[in-house]
Design an enzyme around this catalytic site. Sequence first.
Site, PDB file in Angstrom:
ATOM      1  N   LYS A 101     -39.674  13.533  33.895  1.00 64.21           N
ATOM      2  CA  LYS A 101     -40.903  14.104  33.791  1.00 64.21           C
ATOM      3  C   LYS A 101     -41.789  13.594  34.884  1.00 64.21           C
ATOM      4  CE  LYS A 101     -41.180  14.333  28.881  1.00 64.21           C
ATOM      5  NZ  LYS A 101     -42.003  14.004  27.671  1.00 64.21           N
ATOM      6  N   LYS A 126     -47.122  17.238  21.060  1.00 67.82           N
ATOM      7  CA  LYS A 126     -47.700  15.896  20.566  1.00 67.82           C
ATOM      8  C   LYS A 126     -48.555  15.615  21.572  1.00 67.82           C
ATOM      9  CE  LYS A 126     -46.599  11.270  19.338  1.00 67.82           C
ATOM     10  NZ  LYS A 126     -45.559  10.411  19.134  1.00 67.82           N
ATOM     11  N   GLU A 157     -31.515  10.672  21.133  1.00 61.14           N
ATOM     12  CA  GLU A 157     -32.805  10.404  21.782  1.00 61.14           C
ATOM     13  C   GLU A 157     -33.418   8.958  21.269  1.00 61.14           C
ATOM     14  OE1 GLU A 157     -36.321  13.076  23.793  1.00 61.14           O
ATOM     15  OE2 GLU A 157     -36.730  12.847  21.772  1.00 61.14           O
TER      16      GLU A 157
END
Length: 526
Positions: free
Chosen positions: A515, A206, A353
């Site tokens: 991340k 994405k 999630e």
Amino acid sequence: MKLPTTLPAWQQLQTLAASPTPHLRELLTDSHREHRMGLTAAGIALDASRQRLTPAIQQALLALAEQSDVAAQRDAMFRGDTINTTEDRPVLHVALRGDPLHAGPWGNAVQADVQRELARVCDFAQALNAGAVLGFSGEAITDVVNIGIGGSDLGPRMAIEALAHLAAPAVPGVRVHCVSNPDAWALWSVLRGLDAKRTLLVVSSKTFTTQETLTNAASAQRWLTDHGCPPEALSKHLVAITASPAQAARLGYPSERTFLFWDWVGGRYSVWSALGLPLAIAVGAENFRAFLAGARAMDEHFCTALPAQNLPMQLALTGIWNRNFLEMPTQLIVPYASRLARFTPFVQQMDMESNGKRTHTDGTPTTVDTGPIVWGGLGIDGQHAYFQLIHQGRHTVPVDFIGVLNEDTPLPMAATHHGVVNLNLRAQAQAMACGRSLQDTQAALMKDGMSEADAAAMAPHRTFEGNIPSNLLWLDRLDPMRLGALIALYEHKVFTQAAIWRINAFDQWGVELGKTMAKAMEQRKV
Ligand code: F6P
């Protein structure tokens, strides 16, 4: 904002949970219970008779859905309101599987984008399967490697496996492989069996910034050039699927081979978008459209069925009863069809999630427990492994059993296999619900020839508390429509629970910190 604990129905459910309900063994003596607690939609039947529910609890759960404005929140999603407030976006994966001929409440602009990309995806899948997509040497592509992770891997990979029986050996017979892990072995073990001249890389991301995916993509490109692909012909072997086309273009992916989706499609809800290209290649464009139609059938049911007959809402409400009132922190999902082996990890991402949150949408800390720990795997294998803990351990684990009623694998003894599988599913659900009392165990042991004293000593070890709640979900067959409907069922279950818990199911800030840290550490070369 209506926080769940302030609602009269929530308080009523607390009161109901505080007083004992009959054991499932007793509840199941009602011969009409299965019929009364059964629901069917879009080729999927739910048997909720083994949930620890009484009519009073069911009524209170329905009141909870009403007082939580679930229907209004659902309609806001379908309209394209900005319900993902922390990312300032609408949530419109439902538009991806909307009626191709008529725009839904999301309107014509979204509809036009969706149908344009869907047509591009189907055309490309057809061209590939017809042998019309050629590599650098002029030979037809025979192998597609999808590189993506999380939502850019789990959905297509799961669906390709679930519909493997439809992967027709078309001429020249395109095979689809999936790689997600950046461990070198994961990529190497796929590439080593392939011919670079006939291999197409599909990079699914994405954001097109995900380190794991970009590492695999760069390494696979290097493998192509090392195996004879001239650098200037590399684009013949590259496809990008992304919501960030500018980023893909910067990395050299040609725009005519870049398939788009949009920021209003969450990664874990993206299998319906261009991200489904690997699936469309594997099973054919027509089957991909049937997959979308199956989800659409479940969407229509979710939007029109009354809450008491609404399959996703019922699944959500019993989940809330188990999670918040019977205090069961996990949810086991056990498919009994080996092609659905990846369905559990797929739902695990979708649910955890989405609903693994500790902040209400207004920014205050949640006042109730939210998403459960979703786990499991193939039921038959689980029976010979962790089911012991379910039957006799100290945790009560609610179970979703997923079975397929009609099977047509072309093996001479397929019916026998199928009988064994479904017999086991039913037996496990019944054993979990009813258990076996101390008295009955002792009597059974004595009937088998044990002395009274030995039976008394042995019985505690062989007694089963039971009262373990479960859903039985039956697909009448495993085909693209039913699979689409099954996924949409879980999506709307997750949505309904988030609506009641007042959390945002569509952001995932929890995975961002790691991340960011990895990036910072890489820059500092730690
Ligand atoms: O790390 C989790 C996540 O953000 C998922 O939500 C997403 O599906 C996955 O990473 C992959 O992201 P992308 O499609 O941008 O590569």
